[in-house]
Scaffold this active site. Structure first.
Site, mmCIF file in Angstrom:
data_model
loop_
_atom_site.group_PDB
_atom_site.id
_atom_site.type_symbol
_atom_site.label_atom_id
_atom_site.label_comp_id
_atom_site.label_asym_id
_atom_site.label_seq_id
_atom_site.Cartn_x
_atom_site.Cartn_y
_atom_site.Cartn_z
ATOM 1 C CG ASP A 281 -2.134 0.768 1.178
ATOM 2 O OD1 ASP A 281 -2.237 1.746 0.564
ATOM 3 O OD2 ASP A 281 -3.144 0.209 1.442
ATOM 4 C CD GLU B 143 -8.814 4.564 -1.293
ATOM 5 O OE1 GLU B 143 -9.784 4.184 -0.661
ATOM 6 O OE2 GLU B 143 -8.157 5.198 -1.189
#
Ligand code: NOJ
Length: 539
Positions: free
Chosen positions: A103, A268
């Site tokens: 991430d 995202e």
């Protein structure tokens, strides 16, 4: 399957699994999950058939937003372990023929990051413009009306240097100024650091936030705002997000990834479909997978979902690879949104649609949102808007491994309380139960991996009504599959007037149906879904 493997990339044929590291497996008794814990559970993920693991942030961080406030992009928070542990993790993931996705949070840093400490130290510090600093309006007011996603204004006053800085999330998460070439270089260097260490890809946090309007114009009022919504939604973030120049940044990240072998990037992005698909980039030179959150955001109604799938399939650019998600660490769990029985149907949908599926840890055993007493709430989003029930803690509770004390998650006190039902709902029990959610997931993954039609085949809608949706999947030269899903709790009948077919049920949410021959029509109980291998090609 081997010819499919050669023609497609790992992130197209694979199943992604999201780990929220704090909650997956603790190895040292401090009540917080860590890298050693993940290592211990890799065999489980391999057994389930997972191909790639995405881990939420594990970098050094003051944890104002549980790791999404990074104070060092090239280290590991001691809570989670060390760089050596991380190297071991990559090694062990790869040894199991799986991939590791990190991430990355490039939109903002922690306010404790040395870059920000420098930036806020004086107006003429060389890093001042690495962040978004602005004078008050002439009347002394805030620079503009932008709001923070986590409540309140997006601007924070700095006493010492007498300017405001912008933060889309917490004030402890100042936004970087991505228009600054040095910021771009610094973050690309961070990516290089991890790529050189062997990570297979990144999930890029809030990709659509990265560039803001050059003039920082006021956002317009949202005419559809209602009181129960997060305060952020009072405005339409048309100037603070999704600016055209963001695509240049994404392209630069992509170029870097392409200079390595076989790496990928998930973005995202919470945007409507027509905007989401622009993140594939011109000529597909953007994100490999802009996250498609439709199954999270839409009402769970057959007609709505069927239309959304078609709309998405129709909007994808040439060579844009689809993807689907049922849950993540920011959203209520699927089991709590649609109920445990429908969650089985949802699993079947996720794993039979065309495109890369991402599974959120614990969904495979039907974990539900856990009520967290008010005095135990930890999520800043929940704490900042206490009357709106927006805490994300309920979907972040510790993984339920077995029926032992603390569900096998920790030998200490878990950082967030466990679901009281863990003795009934856990991995160990479900591994033995052929009717369990876990075995449904595993069997769906196995079937998907073994059948090229389900891995990469075309998607064709068959029909949908108020209760049910049906579609086929087929890869050239391989058997066709008909998937029928009853999204309602009441029985439904599938007998399309325009087509005839014969086939065998190969997998069903109610295993009793498996093996039955289906001719022309089938009736399903409420909350039931079936995958039929078509033996007669009239369909
Ligand atoms: C999106 C992440 O998924 C969420 O958990 C986080 O709070 C915000 N971005 C801010 O980084």
């Amino acid at each position: 399957m081997s010819e499919i493997k050669n023609d497609y990339l790992w992130w197209q044929t694979g199943v992604v699994y999201q780990i929220y590291p704090r909650s997956f497996q603790d190895s040292n008794g401090d009540g917080i999950g860590d890298l050693q814990g993940i290592l211990k559970r890799l065999d489980y993920l391999q057994w389930m058939g997972v191909d790639a693991v995405w881990i939420s942030p594990i970098y050094p961080s003051p944890m104002a937003d549980f790791g999404y406030d990074i104070s060092d992009y090239t280290g590991i928070h001691p809570l989670f372990g060390s760089l050596d542990d991380f190297d071991r993790l990559i090694q062990e993931v790869h040894a199991r023929k799986m991939k590791l996705i990190l991430d990355l949070v490039p939109n903002h840093t922690s306010d404790q990051h040395p870059w920000f400490l420098e930036s806020r130290s004086s107006r003429d510090n060389p890093k001042r413009d690495w962040y978004i600093w602005k004078n008050p309006r002439p009347d002394g007011g805030l620079p503009n009306n932008w709001l923070s996603v986590f409540g309140g204004s997006g601007w924070e006053w700095d006493e010492k240097t007498e300017q405001y800085y912008y933060h889309a999330f917490l004030k402890e998460q100042p936004d970087l100024n991505w228009r600054h070439p040095e910021v771009q270089q610094a973050m690309l260097n961070v990516m290089r650091f991890w790529l050189d260490r062997g990570v297979d890809g990144f999930r890029i946090d809030v990709m659509w936030h990265m560039i803001k309007d050059l003039q920082l114009r006021d956002n317009p009022v949202n005419p559809d705002y209602q009181n129960h919504m997060a305060t952020y939604e009072q405005l339409l973030p048309v100037y603070s997000t999704d600016q055209p120049e963001v695509h240049e940044i994404v392209q630069k990240m992509r170029k870097l990834l392409d200079s390595y072998t076989d790496r990928m990037m998930i973005g995202e992005i919470y945007l409507p479909i027509h905007k989401l698909v622009t993140y594939y980039g011109i000529d597909g030179k953007g994100a490999h997978l802009p996250f498609n959150f439709q199954l999270i955001s839409l009402p769970w109604e057959a007609k709505v979902i069927a239309a959304a799938i078609d709309q998405y399939e129709g909007a994808l650019p040439a060579n844009g690879w689809p993807n689907w998600v049922l849950g993540n660490h920011d959203q209520p769990r699927i089991t709590s949104r649609v109920g445990i029985q429908q969650a089985r149907v949802a699993a079947m949908l996720l794993l039979t649609l065309r495109g890369t599926p991402t599974i959120y840890y614990g969904d495979e055993i039907g974990m539900r949102d856990v009520p967290i007493p008010f005095q135990e709430v930890q999520d800043p989003q929940g704490l900042n808007m206490p009357d709106k029930n927006l805490s994300r803690d309920p979907a972040r509770t510790p993984m339920q491994w077995d029926a032992s004390l603390q569900a096998g998650f920790t030998e200490g006190k878990p950082w967030l309380r466990l679901d009281r039902a863990f003795q009934r709902t856990n991995v160990q029990l479900q591994k033995e139960d052929p009717y369990s959610m876990l075995l449904l997931y595993k069997r769906l993954i196995d079937l998907r991996h073994n059948e090229p039609s389900l891995t990469v085949g075309d998607y064709t809608p068959v029909c949908s009504d108020n209760q049910m949706l049906a579609f086929t999947r087929q890869a050239e030269g391989h058997p066709k599959f008909l998937i029928i899903l009853n999204l309602s709790h009441r029985p439904c009948y599938f007998k399309p007037s325009t087509l005839t077919f014969t086939g065998t049920v190969v997998l069903a949410t109610s295993p009793e149906l498996e093996g039955s021959v289906v001719d022309e029509s089938i009736s399903l109980s409420g909350d039931e879904g079936v995958i039929i291998r078509i033996t007669d090609t009239r369909l």
